[in-house]
Design an enzyme around this catalytic site. Structure first.
Site, PDB file in Angstrom:
ATOM      1  N   SER A  60      -4.970  -9.627  37.077  1.00  0.00           N
ATOM      2  CA  SER A  60      -4.118 -10.695  36.544  1.00  0.00           C
ATOM      3  C   SER A  60      -4.313 -10.989  35.066  1.00  0.00           C
ATOM      4  O   SER A  60      -3.569 -11.791  34.503  1.00  0.00           O
ATOM      5  CB  SER A  60      -4.337 -11.987  37.347  1.00  0.00           C
ATOM      6  N   LYS A  63      -1.340 -10.933  32.818  1.00  0.00           N
ATOM      7  CA  LYS A  63      -0.448 -12.069  32.556  1.00  0.00           C
ATOM      8  C   LYS A  63      -0.587 -12.621  31.140  1.00  0.00           C
ATOM      9  O   LYS A  63       0.224 -13.453  30.728  1.00  0.00           O
ATOM     10  CB  LYS A  63      -0.682 -13.167  33.590  1.00  0.00           C
ATOM     11  N   SER A 120      -2.949 -18.588  38.161  1.00  0.00           N
ATOM     12  CA  SER A 120      -2.514 -17.189  38.133  1.00  0.00           C
ATOM     13  C   SER A 120      -1.395 -16.908  39.124  1.00  0.00           C
ATOM     14  O   SER A 120      -1.382 -15.867  39.794  1.00  0.00           O
ATOM     15  CB  SER A 120      -3.710 -16.260  38.424  1.00  0.00           C
ATOM     16  N   LYS A 224      -7.755 -16.166  30.588  1.00  0.00           N
ATOM     17  CA  LYS A 224      -7.180 -15.644  31.828  1.00  0.00           C
ATOM     18  C   LYS A 224      -8.188 -14.823  32.602  1.00  0.00           C
ATOM     19  O   LYS A 224      -8.903 -13.998  32.034  1.00  0.00           O
ATOM     20  CB  LYS A 224      -5.954 -14.779  31.499  1.00  0.00           C
TER      21      LYS A 224
END
Length: 381
Positions: A60, A63, A120, A224
């Site tokens: 993730s 992202k 997320s 993130k």
């Protein structure tokens, strides 16, 4: 003088072609992850790297590019934070981390950005991609195009979520590049990435940040996390102290705890060993005489601010050397180069900043020259 200005400009442009050199590679850090990097945001200097170009699954952390494209669209006015996004069946069907969007459900762009950064949400990432580009496939093309523009040579995106896909890969180095682009040029993302706990749907659905550094690391600003069975535990961690923001990327850590420990170790190393210092001329810049100009002097000024990354303890070794023209012939353009300020650290040249004219000065006409001479004669009496 104009020829001298051209030479100065050419030298400065050529200097800008060369990236900042990596430093601190022998830092003695013991990390659990096979690939990592530490970068300073403002200068883009790499402070530490460990097999940073190894191509790995980002999970993730993908992202970050999704958020970059969304924030670029917001900041350019193409979409607005209060725009309503209607959820498609495809977006609602995303697996993995999600906020369980329903087909036809509506949510603002701002709320969806919050869900992507805090928990997320794969469903929100796809909904945003569709809202911006029409389909996830079209959005992924934009992701790869932007990656090329940023010099992310190790990267191929196949989706906007980071869900497992054969060939979907990047590197710690490339993640640092896109992380820097996001936090440097779109600082409002911090309003979302620093959220520890929040909610959506009028408080009915709680959100807790997957990045626990936000709660437990001093100065944490984001950014993130990501994990899958094959990617293991990854993250891009950002933190700011004393006006310096660092980006620590960890790839394929064995456990979630080791991921955070590695990120903290990188950040601790950077904050303990480096500092950003503001550099100014050692003396005020004196006005420069203008020959045959409508005004007699022009004020020089630095073309840009100078913030220098130095090792802790080197702050007192920062010195400057000024080279400024004694006079300049009109016409003078605003921003015309009049000299330069060289910045040294312990005798090593570290930066060169142009010194330019703060204003435009027109050339005297023939009647103007006679008028100036007449005034001087009258004043002499």
């Amino acid at each position: 003088m104009k020829r001298l200005s051209t030479i100065f400009l050419a030298v400065l442009l050529l200097a800008g072609l060369f990236p900042a050199a990596a430093v601190g590679e022998d830092a003695g850090l013991s990390l659990s992850c096979p690939s990592a990097i530490l970068m300073e945001k403002e200068t883009g200097t790499i402070l530490y790297e460990q097999d940073a170009h190894q191509k790995l699954e980002p999970a993730s952390v993908t992202k970050i590019m999704t958020l970059l494209l969304v924030m670029e669209a917001v900041d350019s006015g193409r979409i607005a934070l209060d725009d309503t996004v209607t959820v498609s069946a495809y977006a609602a069907g995303m697996g993995g981390s999600q906020v369980y969007l329903k087909e036809g459900e509506q949510m603002s762009v701002a709320e969806m950005i919050k869900c992507v950064t805090v928990v997320s949400g794969n469903d929100c990432a796809v909904a945003l991609a569709e809202h911006l580009a029409g389909s996830e496939g079209a959005f992924v093309s934009l992701m790869n195009q932007r990656a090329q523009e940023l010099g992310m040579a190790d990267t191929t995106f196949l989706n906007c979520t980071g869900l497992p896909a054969q060939g979907h890969q990047t590197s710690a180095h490339d993640i640092a590049l896109m992380s820097r682009e996001l936090i440097l040029n779109h600082p409002s993302i911090r309003e979302y990435t620093t959220i520890w706990m929040d909610s959506i749907r009028n408080g009915a659905f709680g959100l807790t940040n997957t990045n626990r550094l936000i709660r437990f690391y001093q100065g944490a600003t984001g950014l993130k996390t990501g994990s899958t069975d094959s990617a293991l535990y990854c993250m891009s961690a950002t933190a700011e102290r004393d006006g310096m923001e660092l980006i620590a990327v960890v790839m394929k850590a064995p456990t979630t705890a080791q991921r955070f420990d590695d990120a903290k170790a990188l950040l601790d190393y950077g904050f303990a060993n480096y500092a950003l210092v503001d550099v100014y001329p050692d003396a005020p810049l004196a006005p420069v005489d203008v020959l045959l100009g409508t005004v007699e002097q022009v004020q020089p000024q630095l073309n840009r601010d100078c913030r220098l990354l130095v090792r802790k303890g080197e702050e007192s070794q920062v010195t400057t050397q000024l080279t400024v023209a004694q006079d300049v012939e009109a016409p003078v353009d605003q921003g015309q180069i009049l000299g330069q300020m060289e910045v040294y650290v312990g005798g090593e040249l570290r930066d060169t900043i142009p010194i330019v004219s703060a204003q435009q000065v027109d050339r005297l006409t023939v009647p103007g020259i006679f008028g100036q001479l007449l005034r001087q004669l009258l004043m002499a009496r």
